[in-house]
Design a protein around this motif. Structure first.
Motif, PDB file in Angstrom:
ATOM      1  N   ASN A 176      49.863   2.850  -4.184  1.00 57.60           N
ATOM      2  CA  ASN A 176      50.862   3.311  -3.222  1.00 57.60           C
ATOM      3  C   ASN A 176      52.004   2.318  -3.044  1.00 57.60           C
ATOM      4  O   ASN A 176      52.813   2.435  -2.157  1.00 57.60           O
ATOM      5  CB  ASN A 176      50.172   3.554  -1.869  1.00 57.60           C
ATOM      6  CG  ASN A 176      49.464   2.291  -1.375  1.00 57.60           C
ATOM      7  OD1 ASN A 176      49.301   1.333  -2.153  1.00 57.60           O
ATOM      8  ND2 ASN A 176      49.080   2.272  -0.107  1.00 57.60           N
ATOM      9  N   LYS A 213      55.018  -5.549   5.631  1.00 58.00           N
ATOM     10  CA  LYS A 213      55.548  -5.225   4.312  1.00 58.00           C
ATOM     11  C   LYS A 213      55.477  -3.736   4.027  1.00 58.00           C
ATOM     12  O   LYS A 213      56.402  -3.139   3.510  1.00 58.00           O
ATOM     13  CB  LYS A 213      54.742  -5.980   3.261  1.00 58.00           C
ATOM     14  CG  LYS A 213      55.403  -6.088   1.931  1.00 58.00           C
ATOM     15  CD  LYS A 213      54.727  -7.150   1.068  1.00 58.00           C
ATOM     16  CE  LYS A 213      53.341  -6.713   0.644  1.00 58.00           C
ATOM     17  NZ  LYS A 213      52.762  -7.651  -0.359  1.00 58.00           N
ATOM     18  N   TYR A 214      54.304  -3.158   4.379  1.00 57.81           N
ATOM     19  CA  TYR A 214      54.130  -1.739   4.067  1.00 57.81           C
ATOM     20  C   TYR A 214      54.592  -0.829   5.189  1.00 57.81           C
ATOM     21  O   TYR A 214      54.394   0.374   5.124  1.00 57.81           O
ATOM     22  CB  TYR A 214      52.667  -1.441   3.689  1.00 57.81           C
ATOM     23  CG  TYR A 214      52.255  -2.111   2.404  1.00 57.81           C
ATOM     24  CD1 TYR A 214      52.724  -1.606   1.170  1.00 57.81           C
ATOM     25  CD2 TYR A 214      51.446  -3.226   2.404  1.00 57.81           C
ATOM     26  CE1 TYR A 214      52.383  -2.244  -0.006  1.00 57.81           C
ATOM     27  CE2 TYR A 214      51.100  -3.862   1.233  1.00 57.81           C
ATOM     28  CZ  TYR A 214      51.563  -3.372   0.026  1.00 57.81           C
ATOM     29  OH  TYR A 214      51.232  -4.000  -1.146  1.00 57.81           O
ATOM     30  N   ARG A 249      46.088  -4.220  -6.854  1.00 53.86           N
ATOM     31  CA  ARG A 249      47.132  -3.623  -6.037  1.00 53.86           C
ATOM     32  C   ARG A 249      46.895  -2.134  -5.992  1.00 53.86           C
ATOM     33  O   ARG A 249      46.365  -1.542  -6.917  1.00 53.86           O
ATOM     34  CB  ARG A 249      48.508  -3.896  -6.653  1.00 53.86           C
ATOM     35  CG  ARG A 249      48.763  -5.383  -6.891  1.00 53.86           C
ATOM     36  CD  ARG A 249      50.255  -5.684  -6.849  1.00 53.86           C
ATOM     37  NE  ARG A 249      50.781  -5.464  -5.540  1.00 53.86           N
ATOM     38  CZ  ARG A 249      52.056  -5.077  -5.319  1.00 53.86           C
ATOM     39  NH1 ARG A 249      52.887  -4.875  -6.325  1.00 53.86           N
ATOM     40  NH2 ARG A 249      52.484  -4.890  -4.094  1.00 53.86           N
ATOM     41  N   GLY A 250      47.268  -1.509  -4.871  1.00 48.21           N
ATOM     42  CA  GLY A 250      47.046  -0.085  -4.738  1.00 48.21           C
ATOM     43  C   GLY A 250      48.071   0.710  -5.539  1.00 48.21           C
ATOM     44  O   GLY A 250      49.058   0.186  -6.048  1.00 48.21           O
ATOM     45  N   LEU A 278      44.728  -9.402   0.475  1.00 50.29           N
ATOM     46  CA  LEU A 278      43.433  -8.934   0.992  1.00 50.29           C
ATOM     47  C   LEU A 278      42.275  -9.773   0.450  1.00 50.29           C
ATOM     48  O   LEU A 278      41.262  -9.947   1.128  1.00 50.29           O
ATOM     49  CB  LEU A 278      43.226  -7.462   0.634  1.00 50.29           C
ATOM     50  CG  LEU A 278      44.111  -6.458   1.393  1.00 50.29           C
ATOM     51  CD1 LEU A 278      43.678  -5.029   1.073  1.00 50.29           C
ATOM     52  CD2 LEU A 278      44.045  -6.700   2.893  1.00 50.29           C
ATOM     53  N   ASN A 321      51.099  -8.047   5.296  1.00 48.18           N
ATOM     54  CA  ASN A 321      50.955  -6.768   4.590  1.00 48.18           C
ATOM     55  C   ASN A 321      51.438  -5.630   5.465  1.00 48.18           C
ATOM     56  O   ASN A 321      52.159  -4.733   5.007  1.00 48.18           O
ATOM     57  CB  ASN A 321      49.482  -6.519   4.249  1.00 48.18           C
ATOM     58  CG  ASN A 321      49.118  -7.037   2.865  1.00 48.18           C
ATOM     59  OD1 ASN A 321      49.999  -7.532   2.145  1.00 48.18           O
ATOM     60  ND2 ASN A 321      47.857  -6.945   2.511  1.00 48.18           N
ATOM     61  N   ASP A 328      49.336  -0.569  11.409  1.00 48.79           N
ATOM     62  CA  ASP A 328      50.768  -0.293  11.182  1.00 48.79           C
ATOM     63  C   ASP A 328      50.989   1.204  11.075  1.00 48.79           C
ATOM     64  O   ASP A 328      50.033   1.982  11.111  1.00 48.79           O
ATOM     65  CB  ASP A 328      51.243  -1.035   9.925  1.00 48.79           C
ATOM     66  CG  ASP A 328      50.549  -0.537   8.685  1.00 48.79           C
ATOM     67  OD1 ASP A 328      50.726   0.651   8.323  1.00 48.79           O
ATOM     68  OD2 ASP A 328      49.772  -1.349   8.050  1.00 48.79           O
ATOM     69  N   SER A 336      51.410  -9.647  -4.908  1.00 48.88           N
ATOM     70  CA  SER A 336      50.606 -10.349  -5.928  1.00 48.88           C
ATOM     71  C   SER A 336      49.181  -9.803  -6.040  1.00 48.88           C
ATOM     72  O   SER A 336      48.462 -10.107  -6.969  1.00 48.88           O
ATOM     73  CB  SER A 336      50.517 -11.836  -5.593  1.00 48.88           C
ATOM     74  OG  SER A 336      49.949 -11.971  -4.309  1.00 48.88           O
ATOM     75  N   GLY A 337      48.792  -8.997  -5.024  1.00 39.75           N
ATOM     76  CA  GLY A 337      47.390  -8.503  -5.049  1.00 39.75           C
ATOM     77  C   GLY A 337      46.402  -9.547  -4.571  1.00 39.75           C
ATOM     78  O   GLY A 337      45.199  -9.422  -4.814  1.00 39.75           O
TER      79      GLY A 337
END
Ligand SMILES: Nc1ncnc2c1ncn2[C@@H]1O[C@H](COP(=O)(O)OP(=O)(O)O)[C@@H](O)[C@H]1O
Lengths: 349, 460
Positions: free
Chosen positions: B415, B369-370, B412-413, B426, B366, B393, B422-423
């Motif tokens: 943002n 990714k973000y 999923r957020g 976490l 994550n 991050d 896929s959510g």
């Protein structure tokens, strides 16, 4: 003893036994004593066979503890008492009598009220019956010997010794032995029947004194009078408490407690079924049942209170057993046959 | 797990039934004792009354042509020995009262020479029991029938039977109490094997699917057999699912990896920029679907394995290092640097290696990714008040999103914009953390832009 002064008891006795068949007659009162209370609240009516002299101190002591009770004390003969209660429906609160057999019959026939308290429970078993009849004195029956006749002589202490003595010296005792005429004296009858129940010696004794031309008496008083006057040397079956009182006053004789056995008469009290003042009657029963705890009253009245220890200390003393056994000698036929035997022994026919 | 609502209790039912039986028996005991006592007491009174009447009868004699009686003292006195009841008697010769209580009623049934008669009635305010005895006495050659009746009130006897009733009541009550206590004990001991089995089942570890082997009473054998067969079927089915997941992961990943490799090769060979662009998008799509498939399978594996967590000793430093190393190539594509810091004396935890690895991988993945291109992801293992693996991050951060909600499945957020996902990442991390007694913390990066996601283990 009122008991001993009865005249024509036989007729009264038969009237009692014939029970409800005779028409009701008024009570024949010998004496009446009313002790008025200072603040009268209630009246306690007592029908009694006991004389005024021994009983007045008791009544006074009771009244001292219960100052608001007026005591109405009526004295009558034993058979009159029986008749008044069982036939005439006389209303009294208490009946006090020395005629244990008649008292037992009253209780047995349902004229007594049941009462139980700590005081009555403290009486020994032999001194109460059905919680209706409560004994409050124990009065042994004794042998009386005149001082004149027995000065320095051996004193018989059993019936066998007495029989032997009378048999060995007939000329010394001829016409000088007295006892109750059981045909006229209820007390004499009760004692004679109890004697016969305990021992056969009574019949031998009766034969011996019959042969000595026994004198027969209705009452203890007359017997003691003749003892003192020297007419009698021996009087058999005299009530000890009465003799003791006489002895204190006059002297002239000695009291012998028989060692083989001595019947003990119990004076009893019962609360009448129709009593109107039950509470005071119960209080009086408690008072009488605990007479032994009041030495001053005992001393004043001269009546020996119930004392189990004294009886246990002397095995010869036999309290007459309260209960249905006493009804036996009241049986018409039984009485007839007993009197017949008695007469046969004493009159030597 | 919710507790099953009980409908009734065997123990209570057993106890109540036994107590009821005890109560019935007690009442029976009481009744029997009392009636026995009552008849014994009555027989005693009858006996003594008969003795009295007989002794009177024996004293009858004829004299001068008439019947006469010398009432024996004992005839009445014996009645006074056992109690203090009132006594009445009557002797009747040919219908005429010879002696005694003239108003005493005649017996219900006329007695004969061979049979006494007993009656009970009220006389002079009390209930009386009366025995009547018949005799024939000859007077001058003429036989006369004599009837002797002796009666006694029953107060003393009723006192005795009352006392016996009292004793019977006490005995019945005592019996009932003892029996009740015993039935309590019996009910309890009857159910003890059940308790023992419950305990044996409860004590088992979560992955323990061996058949139940507790000592079993005969009545419970069918139940235990059924239970064991159920357990073995469950075990088989669980095994099949696990196999299926592993198989599926393999079957999905392998062809995707193959396709991706082929696409890479093609991409390198292509000359035209628009073709190359298409091919790169294709590769990205393959990556996404392979990640999604991986996450789905991971999630399935997580739910499956957390149910029966294995208890390996896991070296956290090692697992962190290894995960970072694995993700480095992918991060490299975005020029993202993964900085991995672990202490020398690395702590260990007990748990499932595969699950922990999957959790850390998802968190780091994550973060990468973000993250914007050309940035840094910090992975730290720290030991202080507790053990903490934090991944920080410099990306866009969580924004104002509800942090707890992000842990939900397929959540999923707001943002994410163009970033696919896929959510589940976490969700996996959170479930693994909880299965290990740890927690997942989401917070903004304290030193600037970005997010910080940590797994926090309590120090044993
Ligand atoms: N490192 C991160 N920076 C910013 N947002 C994040 C980060 N990690 C997770 N999120 C947010 O949490 C959401 C849930 O994450 P996750 O369960 O991994 O699903 P996804 O597949 O969408 O990443 C994401 O959609 C995103 O909004």
């Amino acid at each position: 003893m009122r008991l001993d002064r009865l005249s024509a008891v036989l007729i009264g006795w038969l009237a009692v036994l014939a029970a409800w068949t005779l028409p009701a007659t008024a009570l024949e009162i010998e004496e009446r004593l009313v002790l008025e209370a200072q603040t009268p609240r209630s009246v306690l009516r007592i029908l009694s066979t006991a004389d005024r002299a021994p009983f007045e101190p008791i009544l006074k002591a009771f009244q001292a503890e219960n100052p608001d009770v007026t005591i109405d004390y009526t004295i009558a003969g034993t058979s009159d008492v029986m008749k008044a209660v069982s036939e005439d429906g006389a209303v009294f609160d208490l009946v006090i009598s020395s005629a244990m057999d008649l008292q037992t019959k009253l209780a047995n026939d349902g004229f007594a009220r049941t009462y139980r308290s700590a005081a009555t429970d403290s009486l020994p078993d032999w001194a109460r019956w059905r919680d209706q009849l409560f004994a409050f004195t124990q009065e042994p029956v004794v042998l009386i010997l005149s001082d004149a006749a027995f000065a320095g002589q051996v004193v018989p202490t059993t019936r066998d010794e007495l029989i032997e003595l009378l048999r060995d010296e007939p000329e010394r005792f001829m016409g000088k032995v007295g006892t109750y005429d059981v045909r006229t004296s209820g007390f004499g009858y009760l004692m004679a029947t109890q004697d016969s129940r305990v021992s056969e010696a009574i019949w031998r004794l009766l034969e011996v004194i019959g042969r000595l031309d026994a004198r027969l008496y209705c009452c203890s008083g007359d017997m003691l009078r003749d003892i003192r006057s020297g007419k009698l040397a021996v009087a058999y079956n005299v009530l000890g408490s009465y003799a003791a009182a006489e002895l204190r006053e006059t002297g002239g004789f000695r009291i012998v407690h028989m060692k083989d056995f001595a019947n003990v008469m119990l004076r009893t009290v019962l609360i009448l079924d129709r009593a109107e003042n039950v509470a005071d009657a119960q209080r009086m029963v408690d008072f009488l049942a605990t007479l032994g705890r009041r030495p001053d009253v005992v001393a004043a009245s001269g009546l020996p209170p119930i004392d189990d220890a004294a009886l246990r200390g002397n095995v010869a003393l036999r309290p007459i057993r309260l209960g249905p056994g006493l009804l036996v000698y009241l049986d018409r036929l039984k009485r007839r046959s007993f009197l017949r035997n008695w007469e046969a022994s004493i009159t030597q026919e | 797990m919710t507790a099953q609502r009980a409908s009734g209790s065997i123990r209570r039912r057993l106890f109540l039934q036994l107590a009821l039986i005890a109560a019935l028996l007690s009442v029976g005991l009481f009744l029997v004792t009392r009636s026995l006592a009552a008849s014994a007491v009555e027989a005693m009174q009858d006996g003594i009354l008969a003795a009295s009447a007989t002794s009177i009868a024996d004293a009858l004699r004829s004299e001068d042509g008439a019947i006469t009686l010398d009432l024996p003292y004992s005839a009445l006195s014996m009645l006074g020995t056992i109690n203090q009841d009132r006594v009445f008697y009557r002797v009747v010769v040919d219908g005429e009262t010879l002696t005694g209580y003239e108003d005493l009623p005649p017996p219900d049934e006329t007695p004969t020479i061979s049979r006494n008669s007993f009656s009970t009635f009220a006389y002079r305010d009390d209930e009386v029991r009366m025995v009547s005895v018949a005799r024939v006495v000859s007077t001058g050659g003429v036989p006369s029938t004599v009837q002797i009746s002796v009666a006694q009130t029953r107060l003393g006897l009723s006192a005795i039977s009352q006392r016996i009733s009292g004793v019977a009541t006490a005995a019945g009550l005592g019996f009932f109490l003892v029996a009740t206590a015993l039935s309590l004990w019996a009910a309890r001991s009857a159910l003890r094997p059940l308790e023992r089995m419950t305990e044996a089942v409860t004590r088992r570890g979560p992955g323990d699917l061996r058949p139940l082997q507790a000592e079993t009473p005969a009545e419970l054998v069918p139940f235990v057999d059924a239970l064991n067969s159920f357990i073995s079927r469950l075990g088989a089915s669980l095994q099949r699912s696990e196999d299926l997941i592993a198989e599926a992961a393999h079957r999905v990943r392998t062809p995707l990896a193959t396709v991706r490799a082929k696409a890479e090769v093609t991409h390198r060979k292509l000359q035209k920029p628009e073709h190359r662009l298409t091919m790169r998008e294709m590769i990205r799509a393959i990556d996404e679907s392979s990640r999604s498939a991986g996450q789905l399978l991971d999630h399935a594996m997580v739910s499956f394995r957390t149910d029966s967590l294995s208890e390996d000793t896991v070296d956290l430093a090692e697992i962190v290092q290894e995960t970072c190393a694995r993700l480095e190539p992918a991060a490299g594509l975005k020029d993202v640097e993964i900085r991995c810091q672990t202490p020398a004396d690395a702590p260990t935890v007990r748990g499932d290696w595969l699950l922990l690895q999957s959790a850390i991988r998802n968190i780091v993945d994550n973060a990468v990714k973000y993250s914007p291109d050309d940035s840094v992801v910090d992975v730290r293992l720290e030991v202080g008040a507790n053990i903490r693996i934090s991944v920080t991050d410099l990306g866009r951060g969580f924004g104002g999103a509800d942090l707890e909600a992000l842990k939900a499945r397929f959540a999923r957020g707001g943002n994410v914009s163009d970033i696919v996902g896929s959510g589940l990442g976490l969700t996996i991390a959170d479930e693994v953390a909880r299965a290990h007694g740890a927690r997942l913390e989401l917070e903004p990066n304290k030193n600037g832009e970005g997010a910080c996601v940590s797994i926090v283990f309590p120090l044993s």
